[in-house]
Design an enzyme around this catalytic site. Structure first.
Site, PDB file in Angstrom:
ATOM      1  N   HIS A  67       3.561 -10.477   2.664  1.00  0.00           N
ATOM      2  CA  HIS A  67       2.321 -10.056   2.009  1.00  0.00           C
ATOM      3  C   HIS A  67       1.660 -11.284   1.387  1.00  0.00           C
ATOM      4  O   HIS A  67       2.331 -12.268   1.045  1.00  0.00           O
ATOM      5  CB  HIS A  67       2.627  -9.012   0.931  1.00  0.00           C
ATOM      6  CG  HIS A  67       2.891  -7.646   1.482  1.00  0.00           C
ATOM      7  ND1 HIS A  67       2.779  -6.497   0.744  1.00  0.00           N
ATOM      8  CD2 HIS A  67       3.260  -7.250   2.728  1.00  0.00           C
ATOM      9  CE1 HIS A  67       3.062  -5.450   1.500  1.00  0.00           C
ATOM     10  NE2 HIS A  67       3.360  -5.881   2.710  1.00  0.00           N
ATOM     11  N   GLU A  80       0.508 -11.840  -1.558  1.00  0.00           N
ATOM     12  CA  GLU A  80       0.993 -12.200  -2.896  1.00  0.00           C
ATOM     13  C   GLU A  80       2.350 -12.902  -2.818  1.00  0.00           C
ATOM     14  O   GLU A  80       2.591 -13.900  -3.508  1.00  0.00           O
ATOM     15  CB  GLU A  80       1.144 -10.946  -3.773  1.00  0.00           C
ATOM     16  CG  GLU A  80      -0.158 -10.176  -4.003  1.00  0.00           C
ATOM     17  CD  GLU A  80      -0.388  -9.082  -2.968  1.00  0.00           C
ATOM     18  OE1 GLU A  80      -0.016  -9.258  -1.787  1.00  0.00           O
ATOM     19  OE2 GLU A  80      -0.957  -8.044  -3.332  1.00  0.00           O
ATOM     20  N   CYS A 123       5.346  -6.525  -4.135  1.00  0.00           N
ATOM     21  CA  CYS A 123       4.680  -7.694  -4.728  1.00  0.00           C
ATOM     22  C   CYS A 123       4.715  -7.630  -6.249  1.00  0.00           C
ATOM     23  O   CYS A 123       4.829  -8.660  -6.923  1.00  0.00           O
ATOM     24  CB  CYS A 123       3.250  -7.788  -4.206  1.00  0.00           C
ATOM     25  SG  CYS A 123       3.228  -8.102  -2.419  1.00  0.00           S
TER      26      CYS A 123
END
Lengths: 161, 161
Positions: free
Chosen positions: B58, B60, B91
């Site tokens: 992801h 993040e 995250c």
């Protein structure tokens, strides 16, 4: 849900614990994880947060990433995760995103808390609304993020995951 | 908690959105993230789940990992995360483990859900007890994981994180 625990599940879980024990003396945190399918081990890892200066290098995350690299897919549906301790919220999120089917574990989040880890607190923080958390979570309402999702919906080559 | 949003916060958040938009055409999911301190950008990333066959890739997580590599630490206390959309539970867990101080975001988990992403469902799943979840979570009580924490407590060279 009633789960039938097989002898092989206990055996692989013990392997995750062995990895955690070995990991401590290699400078890792006290956690180990294994990804397997039908009792066959695909990948393993200990916790490598400090050695790799990576706060996301939990045993479960690394085992998931290694399995995905080996298998050439981001989807682990049908695979099982064995973890020496109940996965933290970050690792649990990774389990959901990867599609892993079953998670077996030995210690619980309370045991991790007694050993000084934040797992239990983080579960509480995730369950409350962003405004109530200890860390500042601030939605900036006058910046519009939805144009991203609009482009995504229009983008014909998108691959959903 | 009342947060004073500065002009620079809006500017960096718009950069995260720009990264998300660019990322879509590079084959990424519709998300972007930036790590900054006092308005100075340290690292950036878009979502790379599909391209890197890594369900943990992801925006993040990648921005956090990059910042940690650049700074040579697993601890981002004092740093801020700007995300085009509210971080998912994975995250968010990474935010807590990294010690990030503030999170700014534009879209919410409901917007991500409308675009077909599981964030909102995963938040619900994390808030309920392991036995109630859609994925099998099974603690094997007769395998003892606590010897790991006992060794950890005895291990004098341990580095807490």
């Amino acid at each position: 849900m009633e789960v039938r625990i097989k002898k092989i599940d206990r055996k692989i879980l013990k392997r995750a614990i062995e990895i955690a024990l070995d990991g401590i003396e290699k400078g890792g945190g006290p956690f180990g994880a294994v990804i397997a399918k039908n009792g066959k081990i695909i990948s393993e890892s200990n916790n490598e947060v400090v050695n790799s200066t990576d706060p996301t290098a939990h045993a479960e995350i690394l085992a998931i990433r290694r399995a995905c690299t080996l298998l050439g897919t981001h989807n682990l549906t049908g695979y099982d995760l064995y973890a020496s301790c109940e996965p933290c919220p970050m690792c649990l999120g990774a389990v959901y995103w990867s599609g892993i089917s079953r998670v077996f574990y030995a210690s619980g989040r309370g045991d991790a808390a007694k050993a000084g880890f934040g797992d239990e607190l983080f579960y509480e923080e995730l369950s409350i609304s962003p405004e109530q958390r200890r860390i500042v979570f601030c939605r900036i309402n006058d910046v519009d993020g939805n144009e991203v999702f609009k482009l995504w919906e229009r983008y014909e080559k998108r691959i959903r995951y």
